[in-house]
Write a protein that holds these residues in place. Sequence first.
Motif, mmCIF file in Angstrom:
data_model
loop_
_atom_site.group_PDB
_atom_site.id
_atom_site.type_symbol
_atom_site.label_atom_id
_atom_site.label_comp_id
_atom_site.label_asym_id
_atom_site.label_seq_id
_atom_site.Cartn_x
_atom_site.Cartn_y
_atom_site.Cartn_z
ATOM 1 N N GLY A 36 0.823 -1.206 0.000
ATOM 2 C CA GLY A 36 0.000 0.000 0.000
ATOM 3 C C GLY A 36 0.854 1.251 0.000
ATOM 4 N N GLN A 37 0.213 2.388 -0.206
ATOM 5 C CA GLN A 37 0.910 3.670 -0.253
ATOM 6 C C GLN A 37 1.657 3.970 1.033
ATOM 7 N N SER A 38 1.156 3.466 2.151
ATOM 8 C CA SER A 38 1.785 3.719 3.454
ATOM 9 C C SER A 38 3.024 2.863 3.689
ATOM 10 N N GLY A 39 3.264 1.891 2.787
ATOM 11 C CA GLY A 39 4.385 0.982 2.971
ATOM 12 C C GLY A 39 3.996 -0.324 3.626
ATOM 13 N N ARG A 40 2.751 -0.437 4.075
ATOM 14 C CA ARG A 40 2.291 -1.699 4.661
ATOM 15 C C ARG A 40 2.155 -2.736 3.565
ATOM 16 N N HIS A 41 2.461 -3.985 3.900
ATOM 17 C CA HIS A 41 2.356 -5.052 2.921
ATOM 18 C C HIS A 41 1.761 -6.301 3.562
ATOM 19 N N ALA A 42 1.117 -7.102 2.739
ATOM 20 C CA ALA A 42 0.499 -8.342 3.197
ATOM 21 C C ALA A 42 0.169 -9.174 1.970
ATOM 22 N N ASP A 43 -0.048 -10.469 2.193
ATOM 23 C CA ASP A 43 -0.484 -11.280 1.068
ATOM 24 C C ASP A 43 -1.972 -11.054 0.865
ATOM 25 N N GLY A 44 -2.421 -11.224 -0.361
ATOM 26 C CA GLY A 44 -3.821 -11.027 -0.677
ATOM 27 C C GLY A 44 -4.151 -11.598 -2.042
ATOM 28 N N PHE A 45 -5.386 -11.375 -2.477
ATOM 29 C CA PHE A 45 -5.837 -11.883 -3.768
ATOM 30 C C PHE A 45 -6.984 -11.017 -4.270
ATOM 31 N N LYS A 63 -6.354 -1.401 5.242
ATOM 32 C CA LYS A 63 -7.586 -0.732 4.821
ATOM 33 C C LYS A 63 -7.287 0.363 3.809
ATOM 34 N N CYS A 64 -6.671 -0.048 2.704
ATOM 35 C CA CYS A 64 -6.392 0.881 1.616
ATOM 36 C C CYS A 64 -6.233 0.069 0.339
ATOM 37 N N GLU A 65 -6.224 0.750 -0.772
ATOM 38 C CA GLU A 65 -6.010 0.077 -2.047
ATOM 39 C C GLU A 65 -4.514 -0.167 -2.241
ATOM 40 N N PRO A 66 -4.132 -1.336 -2.703
ATOM 41 C CA PRO A 66 -2.708 -1.571 -2.969
ATOM 42 C C PRO A 66 -2.245 -0.764 -4.172
ATOM 43 N N THR A 67 -0.970 -0.408 -4.156
ATOM 44 C CA THR A 67 -0.375 0.330 -5.274
ATOM 45 C C THR A 67 0.567 -0.543 -6.093
ATOM 46 N N HIS A 68 1.113 -1.592 -5.452
ATOM 47 C CA HIS A 68 2.078 -2.474 -6.109
ATOM 48 C C HIS A 68 1.858 -3.912 -5.643
ATOM 49 N N TRP A 69 2.468 -4.832 -6.370
ATOM 50 C CA TRP A 69 2.359 -6.250 -6.027
ATOM 51 C C TRP A 69 3.630 -6.962 -6.469
ATOM 52 N N MET A 70 3.825 -8.171 -5.943
ATOM 53 C CA MET A 70 4.883 -9.059 -6.434
ATOM 54 C C MET A 70 4.449 -10.497 -6.165
ATOM 55 N N PRO A 71 4.946 -11.439 -6.979
ATOM 56 C CA PRO A 71 4.609 -12.847 -6.735
ATOM 57 C C PRO A 71 5.160 -13.298 -5.387
ATOM 58 N N LEU A 72 4.466 -14.230 -4.756
ATOM 59 C CA LEU A 72 4.978 -14.831 -3.531
ATOM 60 C C LEU A 72 6.130 -15.760 -3.879
ATOM 61 N N PRO A 73 7.127 -15.873 -3.013
ATOM 62 C CA PRO A 73 8.212 -16.825 -3.274
ATOM 63 C C PRO A 73 7.693 -18.248 -3.132
ATOM 64 N N GLU A 74 8.392 -19.181 -3.740
ATOM 65 C CA GLU A 74 8.025 -20.580 -3.582
ATOM 66 C C GLU A 74 8.295 -21.006 -2.146
ATOM 67 N N ALA A 75 7.504 -21.947 -1.648
ATOM 68 C CA ALA A 75 7.713 -22.481 -0.302
ATOM 69 C C ALA A 75 9.006 -23.291 -0.281
#
Length: 83
Positions: A36-45, A63-75
Amino acid sequence: MNHKPMPAQGPVDVNVRGWLPIGTAPHDGSSVLLLGQSGRHADGFWESAAYNGNGCWVWAYVKCEPTHWMPLPEAPNAEITGG
Protein backbone atom coordinates in the motif's frame (compact mmCIF):
# COMPACT_ATOMS: atom_id res chain seq x y z
CA MET A 1 -12.69 -20.17 -3.30
CA ASN A 2 -9.48 -21.60 -4.68
CA HIS A 3 -6.42 -19.50 -3.80
CA LYS A 4 -3.35 -20.70 -5.62
CA PRO A 5 0.18 -19.34 -5.14
CA MET A 6 1.54 -17.51 -8.14
CA PRO A 7 5.07 -18.58 -9.06
CA ALA A 8 7.75 -15.95 -9.64
CA GLN A 9 7.95 -15.01 -13.29
CA GLY A 10 11.17 -13.95 -14.98
CA PRO A 11 13.91 -11.65 -13.72
CA VAL A 12 13.18 -9.06 -11.04
CA ASP A 13 13.99 -5.39 -11.70
CA VAL A 14 16.37 -4.60 -8.82
CA ASN A 15 15.60 -0.89 -9.15
CA VAL A 16 12.11 -1.48 -7.76
CA ARG A 17 13.05 -4.55 -5.70
CA GLY A 18 10.52 -6.70 -7.53
CA TRP A 19 7.45 -4.53 -6.94
CA LEU A 20 5.21 -4.21 -9.99
CA PRO A 21 2.39 -1.69 -10.65
CA ILE A 22 -0.94 -2.96 -9.30
CA GLY A 23 -2.49 -2.65 -12.77
CA THR A 24 -0.36 -5.60 -13.89
CA ALA A 25 -1.44 -7.92 -11.03
CA PRO A 26 -3.39 -11.11 -11.79
CA HIS A 27 -7.14 -11.03 -11.24
CA ASP A 28 -7.53 -14.81 -11.20
CA GLY A 29 -7.54 -15.49 -7.45
CA SER A 30 -3.78 -16.06 -7.23
CA SER A 31 -2.26 -15.12 -3.87
CA VAL A 32 0.33 -12.36 -4.24
CA LEU A 33 2.20 -9.93 -1.97
CA LEU A 34 0.55 -6.48 -1.98
CA LEU A 35 1.99 -3.09 -1.01
CA GLY A 36 0.00 0.00 0.00
CA GLN A 37 0.91 3.67 -0.25
CA SER A 38 1.79 3.72 3.45
CA GLY A 39 4.39 0.98 2.97
CA ARG A 40 2.29 -1.70 4.66
CA HIS A 41 2.36 -5.05 2.92
CA ALA A 42 0.50 -8.34 3.20
CA ASP A 43 -0.48 -11.28 1.07
CA GLY A 44 -3.82 -11.03 -0.68
CA PHE A 45 -5.84 -11.88 -3.77
CA TRP A 46 -8.37 -10.37 -6.18
CA GLU A 47 -11.97 -11.34 -5.42
CA SER A 48 -13.90 -10.96 -8.68
CA ALA A 49 -17.35 -11.57 -7.16
CA ALA A 50 -17.11 -8.67 -4.66
CA TYR A 51 -19.09 -5.47 -5.18
CA ASN A 52 -21.63 -6.95 -7.61
CA GLY A 53 -18.92 -8.41 -9.80
CA ASN A 54 -16.72 -5.30 -9.88
CA GLY A 55 -14.13 -7.03 -7.69
CA CYS A 56 -11.69 -5.83 -5.05
CA TRP A 57 -8.39 -6.74 -3.42
CA VAL A 58 -8.71 -8.84 -0.26
CA TRP A 59 -5.75 -8.49 2.10
CA ALA A 60 -5.73 -8.80 5.85
CA TYR A 61 -5.49 -5.81 8.18
CA VAL A 62 -4.83 -3.28 5.40
CA LYS A 63 -7.59 -0.73 4.82
CA CYS A 64 -6.39 0.88 1.62
CA GLU A 65 -6.01 0.08 -2.05
CA PRO A 66 -2.71 -1.57 -2.97
CA THR A 67 -0.38 0.33 -5.27
CA HIS A 68 2.08 -2.47 -6.11
CA TRP A 69 2.36 -6.25 -6.03
CA MET A 70 4.88 -9.06 -6.43
CA PRO A 71 4.61 -12.85 -6.74
CA LEU A 72 4.98 -14.83 -3.53
CA PRO A 73 8.21 -16.83 -3.27
CA GLU A 74 8.02 -20.58 -3.58
CA ALA A 75 7.71 -22.48 -0.30
CA PRO A 76 10.90 -24.15 0.96
CA ASN A 77 11.23 -27.78 -0.05
CA ALA A 78 11.08 -30.62 2.50
CA GLU A 79 14.87 -31.24 2.38
CA ILE A 80 15.60 -27.73 3.59
CA THR A 81 12.89 -27.58 6.26
CA GLY A 82 13.31 -31.15 7.47
CA GLY A 83 9.64 -31.93 6.75
